[in-house]
Design a protein around this motif. Structure first.
Motif, short mmCIF file in Angstrom:
data_model
loop_
_atom_site.label_atom_id
_atom_site.label_comp_id
_atom_site.label_asym_id
_atom_site.label_seq_id
_atom_site.Cartn_x
_atom_site.Cartn_y
_atom_site.Cartn_z
N UNK A 156 47.92 36.84 39.08
CA UNK A 156 47.96 36.05 37.72
C UNK A 156 46.51 36.19 37.23
N UNK A 157 46.40 36.54 36.00
CA UNK A 157 44.94 36.62 35.15
C UNK A 157 45.13 35.76 33.84
N UNK A 158 44.57 34.76 34.01
CA UNK A 158 44.67 33.62 32.71
C UNK A 158 45.87 33.02 32.91
N UNK A 159 47.08 33.07 31.96
CA UNK A 159 48.32 32.51 31.92
C UNK A 159 49.22 33.72 32.17
N UNK A 160 48.90 34.93 32.42
CA UNK A 160 49.91 35.93 32.61
C UNK A 160 49.89 36.46 34.07
N UNK A 161 51.35 36.91 34.29
CA UNK A 161 51.40 37.55 35.72
C UNK A 161 51.18 39.02 35.22
N UNK A 162 50.37 39.71 35.92
CA UNK A 162 49.98 41.12 35.89
C UNK A 162 50.26 41.94 37.10
N UNK A 163 50.99 41.31 38.16
CA UNK A 163 51.09 42.26 39.17
C UNK A 163 51.99 41.37 40.26
N UNK A 164 52.75 42.13 41.29
CA UNK A 164 53.19 41.33 42.19
C UNK A 164 53.46 42.37 43.71
N UNK A 165 53.70 41.57 44.61
CA UNK A 165 53.73 42.35 45.72
C UNK A 165 54.87 41.50 46.69
N UNK A 166 55.64 42.47 47.45
CA UNK A 166 56.72 41.72 48.52
C UNK A 166 56.13 42.29 49.95
N UNK A 167 56.19 41.48 50.77
CA UNK A 167 55.81 41.85 52.21
C UNK A 167 56.88 40.96 53.16
N UNK A 168 56.80 41.68 54.23
CA UNK A 168 57.48 41.13 55.57
C UNK A 168 57.66 42.22 56.54
N UNK A 169 58.34 41.81 57.50
CA UNK A 169 58.44 42.85 58.85
C UNK A 169 59.24 44.06 58.19
N UNK A 170 58.69 45.23 58.97
CA UNK A 170 59.12 46.54 58.33
C UNK A 170 60.73 46.59 58.86
N UNK A 171 60.93 46.27 60.05
CA UNK A 171 62.38 46.21 60.68
C UNK A 171 62.76 44.95 61.50
#
Length: 164
Positions: free
Chosen positions: A55-70
């Motif tokens: 988040x930059x200021x009030x805006x979402x500028x990126x995202x990531x998702x993560x977790x176990x590969x398998x």
């Protein structure tokens, strides 16, 4: 800019740049034209995975998702995927998300992080992951149908978290 856990209320802000990146056809093999609801389960992870937003200021500028590969016997290795709003590229959003994921995986006790499909022609991403210590451990030739370059390879990249 700060990174925080994504909420369901963030999805409508993420979806436009999810669509822009996916529909461009240069980095993800998801089908183009996914609706808000059809794309949601592909990006908004449920435990044991997680999704974050930058988040930059009030805006979402990126995202990531993560977790176990398998699951099961492969769950000691993490995986992740990243999106940066094209309007925010070049501002360090991808690096901040990458560093966040590496720190999260270390803190969660993962032994490594494996990216299963980094398009070899995505040179900014390949350079970023290399700068964070990832190595290309293999390339599947012609596994990605790029709109300009035709059939190009997909790198499998790995970061060994057992090393300091």
């Amino acid at each position: 800019m700060h990174i925080r856990e994504a909420t369901d209320e963030d999805w409508p802000a993420v979806h436009p740049f999810f669509r822009a990146v996916v529909d461009a056809g240069r980095t993800y093999a998801y089908p183009a034209g996914l609706s808000l609801e059809d794309a949601r389960p592909l990006w908004m992870e449920r435990p044991p995975g997680r999704t974050v937003v930058a988040v930059d200021g009030d805006g979402v500028v990126g995202s990531a998702k993560m977790g176990p590969n398998r699951p099961g016997r492969g769950s000691h290795v993490a995986t992740a995927s990243f999106l940066v709003d094209p309007a925010a590229q070049g501002r360090g959003v991808g690096r901040a998300l990458g560093e966040h994921v590496v720190a999260w995986a270390r803190g969660a006790g993962y032994r490594g992080i494996q990216f299963n499909a980094v398009v070899e022609t995505n040179t900014p991403a390949v350079a970023l992951w290399r700068s964070l210590g990832f190595e290309v451990v293999g390339t599947v030739p012609g596994a990605f149908d790029h709109p300009e370059h035709g059939y190009v390879g997909l790198h499998v990249m790995f970061l060994d978290l057992t090393r300091p």
